[in-house]
Motif scaffolding. Structure first.
Motif, PDB file in Angstrom:
ATOM      1  N   UNK A  53     -12.580  15.752  -2.442  1.00 12.28           N
ATOM      2  CA  UNK A  53     -13.523  15.514  -3.532  1.00 12.28           C
ATOM      3  C   UNK A  53     -14.515  14.399  -3.204  1.00 12.28           C
ATOM      4  N   UNK A  54     -14.289  13.689  -2.107  1.00 12.53           N
ATOM      5  CA  UNK A  54     -15.182  12.586  -1.720  1.00 12.53           C
ATOM      6  C   UNK A  54     -16.464  13.189  -1.172  1.00 12.53           C
ATOM      7  N   UNK A  55     -17.562  12.903  -1.845  1.00 11.11           N
ATOM      8  CA  UNK A  55     -18.841  13.486  -1.468  1.00 11.11           C
ATOM      9  C   UNK A  55     -19.911  12.411  -1.301  1.00 11.11           C
ATOM     10  N   UNK A  56     -19.527  11.270  -0.765  1.00 13.45           N
ATOM     11  CA  UNK A  56     -20.475  10.198  -0.468  1.00 13.45           C
ATOM     12  C   UNK A  56     -20.448   9.945   1.034  1.00 13.45           C
ATOM     13  N   UNK A  57     -21.548   9.497   1.616  1.00 18.37           N
ATOM     14  CA  UNK A  57     -21.545   9.195   3.049  1.00 18.37           C
ATOM     15  C   UNK A  57     -20.394   8.246   3.386  1.00 18.37           C
ATOM     16  N   UNK A  58     -19.662   8.554   4.464  1.00 19.96           N
ATOM     17  CA  UNK A  58     -18.447   7.811   4.796  1.00 19.96           C
ATOM     18  C   UNK A  58     -18.379   7.517   6.282  1.00 19.96           C
ATOM     19  N   UNK A  59     -18.132   6.243   6.605  1.00 18.20           N
ATOM     20  CA  UNK A  59     -17.876   5.819   7.976  1.00 18.20           C
ATOM     21  C   UNK A  59     -16.400   5.485   8.085  1.00 18.20           C
ATOM     22  N   UNK A  60     -15.739   6.055   9.084  1.00 23.70           N
ATOM     23  CA  UNK A  60     -14.326   5.776   9.326  1.00 23.70           C
ATOM     24  C   UNK A  60     -14.184   5.270  10.750  1.00 23.70           C
ATOM     25  N   UNK A 108      -6.250   9.119  10.346  1.00 26.83           N
ATOM     26  CA  UNK A 108      -7.659   8.873  10.026  1.00 26.83           C
ATOM     27  C   UNK A 108      -8.492  10.109  10.366  1.00 26.83           C
ATOM     28  N   UNK A 109      -8.189  10.761  11.498  1.00 28.51           N
ATOM     29  CA  UNK A 109      -8.896  12.001  11.862  1.00 28.51           C
ATOM     30  C   UNK A 109      -8.688  13.082  10.804  1.00 28.51           C
ATOM     31  N   UNK A 110      -7.461  13.214  10.322  1.00 30.33           N
ATOM     32  CA  UNK A 110      -7.172  14.208   9.281  1.00 30.33           C
ATOM     33  C   UNK A 110      -7.960  13.895   8.013  1.00 30.33           C
ATOM     34  N   UNK A 111      -8.023  12.634   7.644  1.00 30.34           N
ATOM     35  CA  UNK A 111      -8.791  12.208   6.471  1.00 30.34           C
ATOM     36  C   UNK A 111     -10.260  12.587   6.676  1.00 30.34           C
ATOM     37  N   UNK A 112     -10.794  12.297   7.861  1.00 30.72           N
ATOM     38  CA  UNK A 112     -12.181  12.631   8.189  1.00 30.72           C
ATOM     39  C   UNK A 112     -12.436  14.131   8.027  1.00 30.72           C
ATOM     40  N   UNK A 113     -11.552  14.943   8.564  1.00 30.74           N
ATOM     41  CA  UNK A 113     -11.714  16.402   8.490  1.00 30.74           C
ATOM     42  C   UNK A 113     -11.696  16.889   7.045  1.00 30.74           C
ATOM     43  N   UNK A 114     -10.914  16.243   6.187  1.00 27.16           N
ATOM     44  CA  UNK A 114     -10.781  16.674   4.797  1.00 27.16           C
ATOM     45  C   UNK A 114     -11.932  16.220   3.895  1.00 27.16           C
ATOM     46  N   UNK A 115     -12.745  15.258   4.341  1.00 30.05           N
ATOM     47  CA  UNK A 115     -13.851  14.765   3.519  1.00 30.05           C
ATOM     48  C   UNK A 115     -14.838  15.879   3.195  1.00 30.05           C
ATOM     49  N   UNK A 140       0.848  -1.188   0.000  1.00 29.97           N
ATOM     50  CA  UNK A 140       0.000   0.000   0.000  1.00 29.97           C
ATOM     51  C   UNK A 140       0.882   1.235   0.000  1.00 29.97           C
ATOM     52  N   UNK A 141       0.497   2.225  -0.777  1.00 28.73           N
ATOM     53  CA  UNK A 141       1.300   3.444  -0.843  1.00 28.73           C
ATOM     54  C   UNK A 141       0.730   4.559   0.017  1.00 28.73           C
ATOM     55  N   UNK A 142      -0.548   4.457   0.403  1.00 28.75           N
ATOM     56  CA  UNK A 142      -1.137   5.528   1.207  1.00 28.75           C
ATOM     57  C   UNK A 142      -1.068   6.862   0.502  1.00 28.75           C
ATOM     58  N   UNK A 143      -1.390   6.889  -0.789  1.00 32.24           N
ATOM     59  CA  UNK A 143      -1.156   8.073  -1.605  1.00 32.24           C
ATOM     60  C   UNK A 143      -2.322   9.059  -1.663  1.00 32.24           C
ATOM     61  N   UNK A 144      -3.311   8.932  -0.777  1.00 30.74           N
ATOM     62  CA  UNK A 144      -4.396   9.911  -0.768  1.00 30.74           C
ATOM     63  C   UNK A 144      -3.850  11.269  -0.323  1.00 30.74           C
ATOM     64  N   UNK A 145      -4.232  12.314  -1.040  1.00 38.35           N
ATOM     65  CA  UNK A 145      -3.848  13.670  -0.665  1.00 38.35           C
ATOM     66  C   UNK A 145      -5.085  14.387  -0.115  1.00 38.35           C
ATOM     67  N   UNK A 146      -4.897  15.465   0.653  1.00 37.93           N
ATOM     68  CA  UNK A 146      -6.063  16.223   1.129  1.00 37.93           C
ATOM     69  C   UNK A 146      -6.963  16.683  -0.020  1.00 37.93           C
ATOM     70  N   UNK A 147      -6.384  17.044  -1.147  1.00 38.44           N
ATOM     71  CA  UNK A 147      -7.193  17.479  -2.296  1.00 38.44           C
ATOM     72  C   UNK A 147      -8.069  16.342  -2.820  1.00 38.44           C
ATOM     73  N   UNK A 148      -7.515  15.142  -2.867  1.00 35.11           N
ATOM     74  CA  UNK A 148      -8.294  13.980  -3.325  1.00 35.11           C
ATOM     75  C   UNK A 148      -9.424  13.689  -2.345  1.00 35.11           C
ATOM     76  N   UNK A 149      -9.115  13.683  -1.056  1.00 33.52           N
ATOM     77  CA  UNK A 149     -10.114  13.400  -0.028  1.00 33.52           C
ATOM     78  C   UNK A 149     -11.211  14.461  -0.071  1.00 33.52           C
TER      79      UNK A 149
END
Length: 159
Positions: free
Chosen positions: A73-80, A94-101, A62-71
């Motif tokens: 753009x996610x506009x679907x209901x998401x459970x983390x 994971x918290x940072x990813x959540x905040x960027x959604x 796994x590269x873990x290549x998600x960027x804040x800009x990519x995250x």
């Protein structure tokens, strides 16, 4: 120039146990018999890897290549869900990813006494109930958006 990466990684039984043990934060977080059963099933699912030395678990790198800009753009209901003691995917990440959604319908769960292997640990039922409610109702404990703690003493758990 980019460094070459391997497409798969391997893990011996002792590496698997050591990785899990480094993520333990509670005395009764998991049962060693569960770990042994998971390891056996992993080897059974990969007959090739099972023949390498005393057997290895192979998995895609796994590269873990998600960027804040990519995250963003996610506009679907998401459970983390993050295990409080996860050292493979750090809870703060994971918290940072959540905040960027971008989606307004998002729930973040901080799961007590849990690691990256939460589905095989003592709070697995909380994980499964939260996932089922999210998939069937779009909520966790009736919440469509927010941050929840599950499995902590004194904090109400799933209904």
């Amino acid at each position: 120039a980019t460094a070459e990466r391997v497409p798969m990684n391997t893990q011996s039984h002792s590496d698997f146990v050591a990785n899990w043990d480094r993520q333990v934060g509670c005395a009764d977080q998991y049962d060693r018999a569960a770990s042994d059963a998971v390891w056996s099933d992993m080897l059974e699912s990969d007959p090739g890897g099972a023949t390498w030395g005393s057997g290895v678990r192979r998995a895609p790198e796994s590269t873990g290549s998600w960027t804040p800009a990519m995250v963003g753009k996610v506009n679907v209901p998401t459970l983390m869900i993050t295990g409080a003691h996860d050292k493979q995917v750090l809870p703060q990440r994971v918290r940072e990813f959540y905040e960027d959604l971008a989606t307004p319908e998002k729930v973040f769960i901080d799961l007590a006494c849990s690691s990256h292997n939460a589905m095989w640990e003592r709070n697995h039922v909380l994980l499964f109930r939260a996932s089922l409610e999210w998939l069937t109702r779009g909520t966790v404990n009736g919440t469509k958006t927010g941050m929840l703690k599950l499995g902590y003493a004194g904090v109400p758990e799933s209904r």
